[in-house]
Enzyme design. Structure first.
Site, short mmCIF file in Angstrom:
data_model
loop_
_atom_site.label_atom_id
_atom_site.label_comp_id
_atom_site.label_asym_id
_atom_site.label_seq_id
_atom_site.Cartn_x
_atom_site.Cartn_y
_atom_site.Cartn_z
N ASP A 11 0.85 -1.18 0.00
CA ASP A 11 0.00 0.00 0.00
C ASP A 11 0.89 1.24 0.00
O ASP A 11 1.82 1.35 0.81
CB ASP A 11 -0.92 0.01 1.22
CG ASP A 11 -2.02 -1.03 1.13
OD1 ASP A 11 -2.08 -1.74 0.11
OD2 ASP A 11 -2.81 -1.14 2.08
N ASP A 132 -15.16 -3.18 -1.85
CA ASP A 132 -14.85 -3.02 -0.42
C ASP A 132 -16.17 -2.84 0.31
O ASP A 132 -17.00 -2.01 -0.10
CB ASP A 132 -13.96 -1.80 -0.21
CG ASP A 132 -12.72 -1.83 -1.09
OD1 ASP A 132 -12.16 -2.93 -1.27
OD2 ASP A 132 -12.34 -0.77 -1.61
#
Length: 242
Positions: A11, A132
């Protein structure tokens, strides 16, 4: 169904390698100043894929850390990237610079027909639908906002339009190391033509084995591993051996 894959995660925020807790930008841990070095470490360990997310891009809606991603794509490994991908130009930019697959999340909720056109133009093997979810409802804009659509309804729509690859992240488990929501992943799509990559909550090798076991009887086809690797719960080599 393709073979089960392990996806170590990188990330990106501020050009560094970080992890968030449950998608909270205020709960960030920095794990390295060089995401490319981390990608090389993963590639040297033998992974075939690396999962990268431009957290700055996801929040701001534009590509921000794309230079780092493209540099990592020069390694002998496949890269899939998400975060800040909003336009056809974004997709072409990545795919023409060595990226294997792009992940489209927020845009898939806000403008699904546009994303369908991307699938048709670039091919279903190069577009991943990232879903998500908070309590089963799809979230957008770097998990900051929750839509009024269920994750299953979003997936059902895109399966009907030819999408093959999905990533399902249960935000409640992400970064917690408490185990993945395998049940939700198994139930996301009802098609032999689509695959689901599990994301969020992996904390032990047993978690990976449980996901792989689920793959034998469901669309589950892989798992993303992030914090557990950075916290040295196990090595990538051990994960790959599972």
């Amino acid at each position: 169904m393709s073979k089960f894959q392990i996806y170590p995660a990188i990330d990106l925020r501020g050009g560094k390698c970080v992890r968030l807790f449950q998608g909270d930008y205020a709960q960030e841990t920095v794990y390295g100043d060089s995401p490319v070095d981390m990608a090389k470490k993963f590639a040297d360990a033998g992974t075939e894929w690396i999962h990268m997310v431009d957290l700055d891009g996801a929040k701001d809606g534009v590509r921000i850390n794309d230079g780092v991603v493209i540099e990592a794509a020069k390694l002998p490994v496949n890269i899939q990237i998400g975060g800040g991908i909003r336009t056809r130009e974004d997709i072409e930019h990545y795919l023409s610079n060595g990226i294997s697959r792009v992940i489209i999340g927020s845009l898939a909720i806000r403008n699904p027909e546009l994303v369908v056109s991307f699938i048709e133009e670039f091919g279903a093997d190069r577009i991943v639908i990232g879903i998500d979810a908070k309590d089963g409802m799809a979230a957008t804009e770097g998990w900051i906002e929750t839509s009024g659509q269920s994750a299953k309804d979003v997936a059902r729509f895109f399966v009907s339009k030819g999408a093959k690859h999905f990533i399902y992240t249960d935000i409640a488990t992400d970064g917690t190391l408490a185990g993945p929501n395998i049940k939700a992943n198994k139930a996301l799509v009802d098609s032999d033509e689509a695959e689901v990559i599990v994301s969020g909550g992996i904390g032990t090798l047993e978690d990976i084995k449980n996901v792989k076991a689920a793959a034998k009887e469901s669309p589950v086809a892989g798992v993303i591993i992030g914090k557990a690797l950075y916290e040295n719960r196990f090595t990538l080599e051990e994960a790959l051996s599972c």
